[in-house]
Design an enzyme around this catalytic site. Structure first.
Site, PDB file in Angstrom:
ATOM      1  N   HIS A   1       0.820  -1.214   0.000  1.00  0.00           N
ATOM      2  CA  HIS A   1       0.000   0.000   0.000  1.00  0.00           C
ATOM      3  C   HIS A   1       0.849   1.256   0.000  1.00  0.00           C
ATOM      4  O   HIS A   1       1.948   1.275   0.548  1.00  0.00           O
ATOM      5  CB  HIS A   1      -0.984   0.007   1.177  1.00  0.00           C
ATOM      6  CG  HIS A   1      -0.344   0.082   2.531  1.00  0.00           C
ATOM      7  ND1 HIS A   1      -0.139   1.269   3.186  1.00  0.00           N
ATOM      8  CD2 HIS A   1       0.121  -0.877   3.352  1.00  0.00           C
ATOM      9  CE1 HIS A   1       0.410   1.029   4.366  1.00  0.00           C
ATOM     10  NE2 HIS A   1       0.585  -0.261   4.496  1.00  0.00           N
TER      11      HIS A   1
ATOM     12  N   ASP B   1       6.475   1.409   6.464  1.00  0.00           N
ATOM     13  CA  ASP B   1       5.051   1.077   6.325  1.00  0.00           C
ATOM     14  C   ASP B   1       4.388   2.051   5.357  1.00  0.00           C
ATOM     15  O   ASP B   1       3.861   3.062   5.786  1.00  0.00           O
ATOM     16  CB  ASP B   1       4.395   1.104   7.697  1.00  0.00           C
ATOM     17  CG  ASP B   1       2.965   0.609   7.679  1.00  0.00           C
ATOM     18  OD1 ASP B   1       2.552   0.019   6.680  1.00  0.00           O
ATOM     19  OD2 ASP B   1       2.255   0.819   8.680  1.00  0.00           O
TER      20      ASP B   1
ATOM     21  N   GLU C   1      -5.033   1.516   2.937  1.00  0.00           N
ATOM     22  CA  GLU C   1      -4.788   0.446   3.936  1.00  0.00           C
ATOM     23  C   GLU C   1      -4.892   0.973   5.359  1.00  0.00           C
ATOM     24  O   GLU C   1      -5.438   0.307   6.238  1.00  0.00           O
ATOM     25  CB  GLU C   1      -3.408  -0.179   3.703  1.00  0.00           C
ATOM     26  CG  GLU C   1      -3.216  -1.531   4.401  1.00  0.00           C
ATOM     27  CD  GLU C   1      -2.660  -1.434   5.814  1.00  0.00           C
ATOM     28  OE1 GLU C   1      -2.658  -2.449   6.523  1.00  0.00           O
ATOM     29  OE2 GLU C   1      -2.227  -0.333   6.244  1.00  0.00           O
ATOM     30  N   GLU C   2      -4.371   2.168   5.574  1.00  0.00           N
ATOM     31  CA  GLU C   2      -4.319   2.690   6.944  1.00  0.00           C
ATOM     32  C   GLU C   2      -5.685   3.142   7.464  1.00  0.00           C
ATOM     33  O   GLU C   2      -5.821   3.499   8.637  1.00  0.00           O
ATOM     34  CB  GLU C   2      -3.300   3.840   7.035  1.00  0.00           C
ATOM     35  CG  GLU C   2      -1.874   3.443   6.681  1.00  0.00           C
ATOM     36  CD  GLU C   2      -1.216   2.506   7.689  1.00  0.00           C
ATOM     37  OE1 GLU C   2      -1.877   2.113   8.672  1.00  0.00           O
ATOM     38  OE2 GLU C   2      -0.033   2.169   7.481  1.00  0.00           O
TER      39      GLU C   2
ATOM     40  N   GLU D   1       4.217  -6.074   3.339  1.00  0.00           N
ATOM     41  CA  GLU D   1       4.424  -5.268   4.546  1.00  0.00           C
ATOM     42  C   GLU D   1       5.829  -5.604   5.035  1.00  0.00           C
ATOM     43  O   GLU D   1       6.387  -6.669   4.718  1.00  0.00           O
ATOM     44  CB  GLU D   1       3.397  -5.618   5.620  1.00  0.00           C
ATOM     45  CG  GLU D   1       1.972  -5.206   5.283  1.00  0.00           C
ATOM     46  CD  GLU D   1       1.686  -3.714   5.515  1.00  0.00           C
ATOM     47  OE1 GLU D   1       2.604  -2.981   5.944  1.00  0.00           O
ATOM     48  OE2 GLU D   1       0.556  -3.291   5.239  1.00  0.00           O
TER      49      GLU D   1
ATOM     50  N   HIS E   1       4.168   3.845  12.025  1.00  0.00           N
ATOM     51  CA  HIS E   1       3.214   4.673  12.773  1.00  0.00           C
ATOM     52  C   HIS E   1       3.863   5.522  13.863  1.00  0.00           C
ATOM     53  O   HIS E   1       3.200   6.004  14.761  1.00  0.00           O
ATOM     54  CB  HIS E   1       2.088   3.826  13.407  1.00  0.00           C
ATOM     55  CG  HIS E   1       1.257   3.091  12.414  1.00  0.00           C
ATOM     56  ND1 HIS E   1      -0.022   2.687  12.660  1.00  0.00           N
ATOM     57  CD2 HIS E   1       1.535   2.691  11.156  1.00  0.00           C
ATOM     58  CE1 HIS E   1      -0.500   2.041  11.594  1.00  0.00           C
ATOM     59  NE2 HIS E   1       0.439   2.034  10.672  1.00  0.00           N
TER      60      HIS E   1
HETATM   61 ZN   LIG Z   1       1.180  -1.143   6.283  1.00  0.00          ZN
END
Ligand SMILES: [Zn+2]
Length: 431
Positions: A122, A151, A185-186, A210, A397
């Site tokens: 993603h 990510d 995706e998030e 991922e 994140h």
């Molecule tokens: Zn991810």
């Protein structure tokens, strides 16, 4: 020792077994390895380009720019590329789903064989516009830093260069090689989930990119399912000093509901349910007319979803304040990914490929708590779906510490390329 006085049959078996095992421990494929080394520098350049475009899940302008960049690269590699805007019935609307969702990049490479293989990653991040300035792309020692680099921009970059590697070797033995890069995706993939599931059901194998952990390099055969429970309680406002009895206290009812649903976690099955947000009232001197709360739910099996949803539906009926109106919403945001024979076989084969490089590779069949799009790909899949083919990295994140390990670029390119080759040639058992 036990064979000493027995017939020679076991010995013959042992020799045959040893001979049969020899190809499995084959020497590394020098051609693929050399090409992986060549692609390493180019991948870092691509990663810099991807990181340098901010692409939060709600940043349509940034997502558009990045989608076009990715599409251009895949087109240049010979793919038939479409940009798909999720609209209408294709969108699964949740309470935080934005009105417009970023486009999905879908590229199809047609080969001469029969196997269908899909690579997914993603392009969206959890970050807000403007944060890149404090965390631009930079290489320092064995790490490449940048916002969203682990990510999951590395995943998009690895896929881009796995395709480039295969093209450089003129490898086309697959039937179709599909690349799917989504932009939501998030926010639990509201616009791409149905497409990922549909395409996933048509594949012999899905590799999801991922990132892997820096602590322990391993693939994931299972990821958690994530749901949310939302409670909205309506009561009646009234003066807290002069007429509290004329009101209906929504906060009392909400508190009761939270307390009576605080013990639904079940460590034996890995089911977790935790209340994490609550809000009530408007003024200190007013009996609150409304109150709301939210709980986070994690499950490891689809069947656990049914069980917990039923339990919540039953419990919520027992009210403390009968006059209050309680509205409960159970939302399955993401299904769990469960290990099966197909994914175990593909993971085992991947471990064999990594062994050619003398590198250990784990394969975790127990979900660690996070959820990913691999679960959507697996929802109706007949083939194998395995997660974490991406680079080893850290800091997803987090606002100031995201990086990937540069030393993992060549092995991961080698792994994915060799795996695609072996699947295409029917050399992965059971696939
Ligand atoms: Zn991810």
């Amino acid at each position: 020792m036990k064979f000493a006085h027995t017939t020679f049959a076991p010995l013959v078996f042992a020799i045959a077994g040893f001979a049969a095992m020899a190809p499995a421990q084959a020497a590394k494929d020098a051609q693929v390895l050399a090409e992986a080394a060549k692609q390493k520098r180019a991948l870092l350049e691509t990663l810099k380009e991807y990181v340098s475009i901010e692409s939060g899940s709600r940043d349509l302008e940034g997502l558009d720019k990045l989608a076009n960049l990715i599409a251009g690269k895949l087109r240049a590699l010979g793919g038939k590329v479409e940009l798909i805007e999720p609209t209408g019935d294709a969108v699964y609307r949740m309470e935080d789903t934005p009105e417009k969702i970023g486009k999905v990049v879908r590229a199809t490479f047609t080969g001469t064989g029969t196997k269908k293989i899909m690579l997914i990653a993603h392009m969206d991040t959890v970050y807000q516009r403007g944060m890149l300035e404090k965390q631009p792309f930079r290489v320092e020692g064995d790490k490449a830093w940048g916002l969203g680099i682990a990510d999951d921009k590395q995943g998009v970059a690895v896929i881009t260069h796995v395709v480039a590697l295969l093209k450089a070797l003129d490898f086309k033995d697959y039937g179709t090689l599909t690349v799917l890069v989504n932009a939501d995706e998030e926010i639990s993939s509201p616009g791409s989930r149905s497409l990922i599931t549909k395409l996933g059901s048509e594949q012999d194998a899905v590799l999801s990119f991922e990132g892997a952990s820096i602590k322990e390099d391993k693939l994931s055969l299972a990821t958690a399912g994530i749901a949310s429970v939302t409670l909205n309680v309506s009561g009646k406002a009234s003066h807290a000093g002069s007429a509290p009895e004329a009101g209906v206290n929504a906060l009392y009812e909400l508190s009761h509901q939270i307390l009576q649903m605080r013990d639904l976690s079940d460590p034996a099955t890995g089911l977790k349910m935790n209340w994490t947000i609550a809000k009530a009232g408007t003024n200190r001197n007013v009996i609150p007319a409304s109150a709301s709360a939210g709980a986070d739910v994690r499950v490891l099996k689809v069947s656990d979803y049914d069980r917990i949803e039923k339990q919540v539906q039953e419990r919520v009926k027992k009210q403390l304040v009968p006059e209050a109106k309680v509205d409960m919403r159970f939302e399955r945001r993401r299904p769990p990914l469960e290990a099966n024979n197909a994914s175990r076989a593909m993971a085992a084969h991947s471990q064999g490929i990594y062994k050619e490089l003398d590198r250990p590779l784990g394969a975790d069949a127990v979900a660690a708590g996070g959820g990913t799009d691999a679960a959507f790909a697996a929802r109706q899949a007949k083939g194998a779906v395995v997660e974490r083919y991406g680079l080893q990295g850290f800091g997803a994140h987090s606002a100031d510490a995201e990086y990937v390990l540069i030393d993992s670029i060549e092995p991961r390119l080698y792994l994915a390329a060799r795996l695609i080759m072996d699947i295409s040639r029917g050399q992965v058992p059971g696939m």
